[in-house]
Design a protein around this motif. Sequence first.
Motif, PDB file in Angstrom:
ATOM      1  N   HIS A   2     -29.273   0.746  -1.484  1.00 25.82           N
ATOM      2  CA  HIS A   2     -28.522   1.413  -2.539  1.00 25.82           C
ATOM      3  C   HIS A   2     -27.772  -0.042  -3.267  1.00 25.82           C
ATOM      4  CE1 HIS A   2     -29.421   5.187  -1.752  1.00 25.82           C
ATOM      5  NE2 HIS A   2     -28.613   5.105  -0.292  1.00 25.82           N
ATOM      6  N   LEU A   3     -27.561  -0.203  -4.525  1.00 24.69           N
ATOM      7  CA  LEU A   3     -26.810  -1.182  -5.216  1.00 24.69           C
ATOM      8  C   LEU A   3     -25.525  -0.659  -4.937  1.00 24.69           C
ATOM      9  CD1 LEU A   3     -26.518  -3.644  -7.314  1.00 24.69           C
ATOM     10  CD2 LEU A   3     -26.519  -1.784  -9.142  1.00 24.69           C
ATOM     11  N   GLU A   5     -23.005   2.318  -3.186  1.00 23.08           N
ATOM     12  CA  GLU A   5     -22.622   3.553  -2.345  1.00 23.08           C
ATOM     13  C   GLU A   5     -21.180   3.773  -2.256  1.00 23.08           C
ATOM     14  OE1 GLU A   5     -24.718   5.696   1.328  1.00 23.08           O
ATOM     15  OE2 GLU A   5     -24.754   3.797   1.322  1.00 23.08           O
ATOM     16  N   LYS A   7     -18.570   6.299  -0.118  1.00 23.87           N
ATOM     17  CA  LYS A   7     -18.759   7.402   0.895  1.00 23.87           C
ATOM     18  C   LYS A   7     -17.443   7.789   1.249  1.00 23.87           C
ATOM     19  CE  LYS A   7     -22.124   4.076   3.255  1.00 23.87           C
ATOM     20  NZ  LYS A   7     -22.364   3.259   4.473  1.00 23.87           N
ATOM     21  N   SER A  29     -24.282   7.616  -4.757  1.00 21.21           N
ATOM     22  CA  SER A  29     -24.959   6.069  -4.607  1.00 21.21           C
ATOM     23  C   SER A  29     -25.542   6.038  -5.946  1.00 21.21           C
ATOM     24  CB  SER A  29     -25.986   6.200  -3.703  1.00 21.21           C
ATOM     25  OG  SER A  29     -26.962   7.006  -3.759  1.00 21.21           O
ATOM     26  N   MET A  30     -25.916   4.565  -6.246  1.00 20.36           N
ATOM     27  CA  MET A  30     -26.440   4.237  -7.460  1.00 20.36           C
ATOM     28  C   MET A  30     -27.520   3.126  -7.220  1.00 20.36           C
ATOM     29  SD  MET A  30     -23.736   3.537 -10.627  1.00 20.36           S
ATOM     30  CE  MET A  30     -24.842   3.418 -11.619  1.00 20.36           C
ATOM     31  N   GLU A  31     -28.670   3.078  -7.955  1.00 13.66           N
ATOM     32  CA  GLU A  31     -29.794   2.232  -7.566  1.00 13.66           C
ATOM     33  C   GLU A  31     -29.827   1.243  -8.890  1.00 13.66           C
ATOM     34  OE1 GLU A  31     -31.052   2.810  -4.839  1.00 13.66           O
ATOM     35  OE2 GLU A  31     -30.135   4.825  -4.594  1.00 13.66           O
ATOM     36  N   GLU A  32     -30.274   0.043  -8.391  1.00 18.87           N
ATOM     37  CA  GLU A  32     -30.393  -0.933  -9.651  1.00 18.87           C
ATOM     38  C   GLU A  32     -31.027  -0.396 -10.853  1.00 18.87           C
ATOM     39  OE1 GLU A  32     -32.392  -5.240 -10.201  1.00 18.87           O
ATOM     40  OE2 GLU A  32     -32.311  -4.423  -8.218  1.00 18.87           O
ATOM     41  N   GLU A  34     -30.126   1.894 -12.663  1.00 18.22           N
ATOM     42  CA  GLU A  34     -29.966   3.306 -13.061  1.00 18.22           C
ATOM     43  C   GLU A  34     -28.779   3.568 -13.957  1.00 18.22           C
ATOM     44  OE1 GLU A  34     -29.360   7.646 -10.395  1.00 18.22           O
ATOM     45  OE2 GLU A  34     -28.734   5.555  -9.409  1.00 18.22           O
ATOM     46  N   LYS A  71     -23.864  -3.718  -2.632  1.00 21.01           N
ATOM     47  CA  LYS A  71     -24.940  -4.412  -2.232  1.00 21.01           C
ATOM     48  C   LYS A  71     -24.477  -4.660  -0.593  1.00 21.01           C
ATOM     49  CE  LYS A  71     -25.144  -8.234  -4.805  1.00 21.01           C
ATOM     50  NZ  LYS A  71     -25.777  -9.334  -5.689  1.00 21.01           N
ATOM     51  N   GLU A  72     -24.155  -3.521  -0.267  1.00 20.04           N
ATOM     52  CA  GLU A  72     -23.996  -3.246   1.419  1.00 20.04           C
ATOM     53  C   GLU A  72     -22.580  -4.190   1.881  1.00 20.04           C
ATOM     54  OE1 GLU A  72     -27.601  -4.322   3.373  1.00 20.04           O
ATOM     55  OE2 GLU A  72     -27.999  -2.338   3.569  1.00 20.04           O
TER      56      GLU A  72
END
Length: 273
Positions: A2-3, A5, A7, A29-32, A34, A71-72
Amino acid sequence: MHLLEVKNLNIEFYDTEPATKVVKNVSFSMEEGEVLGIVGESGSGKTQTALSILRLLKDHAGISSGEICFKEKNIADCTEEEMNQIRGREISMIFQEPMTSLNPVLTVGSQIEEALKLHTKDDRKTRKEKVIAMMREVELPNPEELYGKYPHQLSGGMRQRVMIAAALVTEPKLLIADEPTTALDVTIQAQILKLLKKMNEKHRTAILFISHDLGVIRYLCDRVIVMNEGETVETGAITDVFEHPQEDYTKKLLEAIPNRRTSLRRRRDGKKE
């Protein structure tokens, strides 16, 4: 990967005894590329959630538990120096009222250029070229002339375009937009939303869009999170939430939209242009 997240995010205000929980176990969460909307009434926790991503909460507020992974990398564990590398470079933010965000004694060109000074090694000529190009991209007229003007010399809509240019000039992966069209009239609002959509599609910049306006969220976003009193009430794809809301609170929000069917149909038609 995920771009972004988030939690089990919890945010508290510490200026009361006991502390007041304003965000409660929020996860998403969000993706690139989105566009995700967070919608809710005033006090729902949506702005505090957005501010926490850049660690811009006020002194009396703080993240009490949870993770914000970009980015983690857990932003909650970053030093201030590390955050300064992320803010304005990887993640940018635009606010509701540009006059409170823009410096009245600096030209708009120099303010758009600031992030390039901080985050690149470009020389002055290259920075100016990038600023002019970005001003043109956000559809500011005569950018070479506007470069040297001051915020008070621009209209509200133009000032908001300056803010968007300043946020996007470093090509961030994520743009957080906190009620960026609320202070604008309907015509200018529509232009700014169209511009954000264009920039998202052209650059694949993910947008986290905060608003109390469901019609705006429907026009711009792919997915939506509905918040109330610090909690996530409902989340899902735009069509699912708008056409088949599951929760009573979401249904009440939808019913409160004036001339709902007409306005949504108009926005939907505009989306196809």
